[in-house]
Design a protein around this motif. Structure first.
Motif, PDB file in Angstrom:
ATOM      1  N   GLU A   1       0.828  -1.202   0.000  1.00 41.18           N
ATOM      2  CA  GLU A   1       0.000   0.000   0.000  1.00 41.18           C
ATOM      3  C   GLU A   1       0.868   1.259   0.000  1.00 41.18           C
ATOM      4  OE1 GLU A   1      -2.409  -0.351   3.447  1.00 41.18           O
ATOM      5  OE2 GLU A   1      -3.415  -2.185   2.756  1.00 41.18           O
ATOM      6  N   THR A   2       1.888   1.243   0.830  1.00 39.15           N
ATOM      7  CA  THR A   2       2.781   2.407   0.929  1.00 39.15           C
ATOM      8  C   THR A   2       3.471   2.686  -0.394  1.00 39.15           C
ATOM      9  OG1 THR A   2       3.151   2.048   3.296  1.00 39.15           O
ATOM     10  CG2 THR A   2       4.823   3.327   2.105  1.00 39.15           C
ATOM     11  N   MET A   3       3.981   1.630  -1.035  1.00 37.97           N
ATOM     12  CA  MET A   3       4.683   1.811  -2.305  1.00 37.97           C
ATOM     13  C   MET A   3       3.741   2.363  -3.377  1.00 37.97           C
ATOM     14  SD  MET A   3       7.063  -1.624  -2.300  1.00 37.97           S
ATOM     15  CE  MET A   3       7.877  -1.238  -3.857  1.00 37.97           C
TER      16      MET A   3
ATOM     17  N   ALA B   1      10.974   2.894  -2.436  1.00 41.53           N
ATOM     18  CA  ALA B   1      11.532   1.756  -1.701  1.00 41.53           C
ATOM     19  C   ALA B   1      10.662   1.365  -0.520  1.00 41.53           C
ATOM     20  CB  ALA B   1      12.954   2.074  -1.220  1.00 41.53           C
ATOM     21  N   GLY B   2       9.670   2.185  -0.211  1.00 47.29           N
ATOM     22  CA  GLY B   2       8.745   1.835   0.860  1.00 47.29           C
ATOM     23  C   GLY B   2       9.355   2.009   2.238  1.00 47.29           C
TER      24      GLY B   2
ATOM     25  N   ARG C   1      -5.701   5.307   1.219  1.00 42.53           N
ATOM     26  CA  ARG C   1      -5.083   4.016   1.535  1.00 42.53           C
ATOM     27  C   ARG C   1      -6.146   2.924   1.642  1.00 42.53           C
ATOM     28  NH1 ARG C   1      -0.200   2.061   3.640  1.00 42.53           N
ATOM     29  NH2 ARG C   1       0.670   4.160   3.730  1.00 42.53           N
ATOM     30  N   ASN C   2      -7.286   3.241   2.241  1.00 43.44           N
ATOM     31  CA  ASN C   2      -8.356   2.250   2.347  1.00 43.44           C
ATOM     32  C   ASN C   2      -8.921   1.897   0.968  1.00 43.44           C
ATOM     33  OD1 ASN C   2      -8.069   2.238   5.102  1.00 43.44           O
ATOM     34  ND2 ASN C   2      -9.818   3.588   5.486  1.00 43.44           N
TER      35      ASN C   2
ATOM     36  N   ILE D   1      -8.535  -1.871  -4.900  1.00 42.67           N
ATOM     37  CA  ILE D   1      -7.499  -2.080  -5.929  1.00 42.67           C
ATOM     38  C   ILE D   1      -6.670  -3.329  -5.677  1.00 42.67           C
ATOM     39  CG2 ILE D   1      -5.505  -1.051  -7.072  1.00 42.67           C
ATOM     40  CD1 ILE D   1      -8.237   0.370  -7.529  1.00 42.67           C
ATOM     41  N   LEU D   2      -6.142  -3.479  -4.469  1.00 43.75           N
ATOM     42  CA  LEU D   2      -5.239  -4.604  -4.216  1.00 43.75           C
ATOM     43  C   LEU D   2      -5.924  -5.970  -4.370  1.00 43.75           C
ATOM     44  CD1 LEU D   2      -3.069  -3.202  -1.288  1.00 43.75           C
ATOM     45  CD2 LEU D   2      -2.597  -3.246  -3.739  1.00 43.75           C
TER      46      LEU D   2
END
Length: 441
Positions: A128-130, A144-145, A193-194, A200-201
């Motif tokens: 998620e961060t990336m 690089a996260g 992020r949610n 999406i993920l």
């Protein structure tokens, strides 16, 4: 979970730390990490473990979550401290970012030198961060996260679950009958992020089931590349940076022969060493063109991040903004004269140098224009403007240089020179002037 051997290796690597802390939200991830840490501590001689629960006060059930965390820890024989924070979003800042900043500040305040803060970020968090950073246009370091570990004040943050999928944590939690709290805000699709997490993920996982592992490998290579770049830039930067009485500086001579990308990378590295917030890409490009590529004799000043960058004599200086200095009477040479919060005058006694003792008290004034002086050892007087250029006084300081007067007669200019008529002779006691300038922001 990581294999027991891999997980224990990560814990053994920090087993000599003075204290272990756990960032404990009470959610699934931190609950699993708490259980694993307690199990390890029971089987090994390890540092004392303390859980830290940050109470943001943003949810109606926040008090119940804090009580739940304390009860869980009490059942396991672990101390749990509740840290209450006030979350206030600044201009252009989301409430999530404000909460994160408040949370990390509260956690850091608990940590001492060499201690470890365990955090339960996992492989899905990393993905998620990336993606969030990719969508915001981050560079290689951002893409690089999250690193497995990083400094936080004088302590270290370590994320031992960063290569573990959340699904594995769920299996572990149910196998050990663990209970946890669910934050309802994690289901709100209004948060970017949610939206990635829920919309999406899962679609990515349908098409590319191993996307998490692939992104984990990419994060590893990007961090490795960033480390190589950092070392190379450090080798280029070290001989070009320094500090003198006017501030920290970067030597600019010859940079015009470098590529724009390399110049900007060097400037970023220097600002990182100085712990300055990183400017935007547009601002960095502007500094490159307007500052680094200026003609050799150019000088100028640019306000930036609550401080100032100034170019002078092929150096780029970082220094605080110059506060207006105060005029007044310097009555006693043995006592300092405070010009402002960053500058003061004091004097030390000696023989054959400095201002004659009889010249005190002195008036402290500043340049108005047209002043002249004959420094000791010179045959004729010159304007202060000319002399300050000769003595290489930086332009941003010239109006703050203290001029010391006896009545209406100029006696000395800062600690650069004493006027010829007032220099102590070889057999006379004089006061050597010292002009202190704070150069740190």
């Amino acid at each position: 979970m990581p294999s027991d051997d891999a997980f224990e290796q990560r814990l053994h690597a920090r087993i000599h730390a003075p204290h272990w802390w756990l960032a404990f939200s009470g959610g699934l991830d931190s609950m699993v990490l708490l259980h694993r840490l307690v199990t390890f501590c029971r089987e090994h001689t390890s540092p004392r473990l303390t859980a830290l629960h940050v109470h943001h006060g943003l949810q109606a059930d926040a008090d119940q979550w804090a009580a739940f965390c304390q009860q869980v820890c009490a059942n396991l024989g672990v101390e749990c401290r509740v840290l209450s924070v006030t979350v206030q979003a600044g201009s252009g800042q989301s409430i999530e970012m404000a909460a994160r900043e408040a949370r990390y500040a509260a956690l850091e305040a608990c940590l001492n030198h060499g201690e470890v803060l365990w955090m339960a970020h996992h492989q899905d968090d990393q993905a998620e961060t990336m993606l969030m950073r990719l969508l915001r246009g981050a560079g290689p370091a951002g893409l690089a996260g999250m690193p497995v570990e990083r400094p936080l004040g004088e302590a270290r943050v370590v994320r031992p679950l960063l290569d573990t999928p959340r699904q594995v944590l769920e299996v572990y939690a149910r196998a050990h009958a663990l209970e946890w709290v669910d934050d309802p805000s994690n289901d709100s699709l209004q948060m970017d992020r949610n939206f990635l997490r829920h919309e999406i993920l899962p679609r990515l996982a349908e098409r590319w089931p191993a996307y998490r592992q692939g992104m984990t490998r990419s994060a590893h290579w990007l961090r490795e590349q960033a480390s190589v770049e950092h070392e190379a830039l450090h080798a280029l930067l070290t001989p070009r940076m320094g500090q003198d009485r006017y501030g920290c500086f970067l030597v600019l001579d010859g940079l015009e022969r470098w590529s724009g990308a390399l110049r900007q990378a060097l400037l970023r590295q220097w600002l990182q060493v100085l712990h300055w917030p990183m400017p935007s890409a547009a601002r960095l490009a502007s500094l490159d063109q307007d500052v680094l590529l200026s003609r050799p004799d150019a000088h100028g000043t640019w306000a930036m991040n609550d401080g100032v960058l100034s170019r002078f004599q092929q150096r780029l200086y970082r220094h605080p903004a110059i506060l207006p200095p105060a005029e007044g009477v310097w009555a006693e040479p043995a006592h300092a004269f405070v010009m402002n919060a960053d500058m003061r005058l004091h004097a030390s006694a000696g023989t054959g140098a400095g201002c004659l003792c009889a010249d005190f008290p002195l008036q402290v004034r500043y340049r108005q224009g047209g002043e002249r002086c004959r420094p000791a050892g010179r045959g004729h007087s010159q304007t202060l403007k000319h002399l300050m250029q000769e003595y290489a006084v930086p332009p941003w300081l010239r109006d703050a240089v203290p001029l010391l007067y006896a009545g209406d007669t100029l006696v000395a200019v800062g600690d650069y020179w004493v006027c010829a008529e007032y220099e102590a002779a070889e057999n006379q006691t004089g006061w050597k002037i010292h002009w202190e300038i704070a150069v740190a922001n």
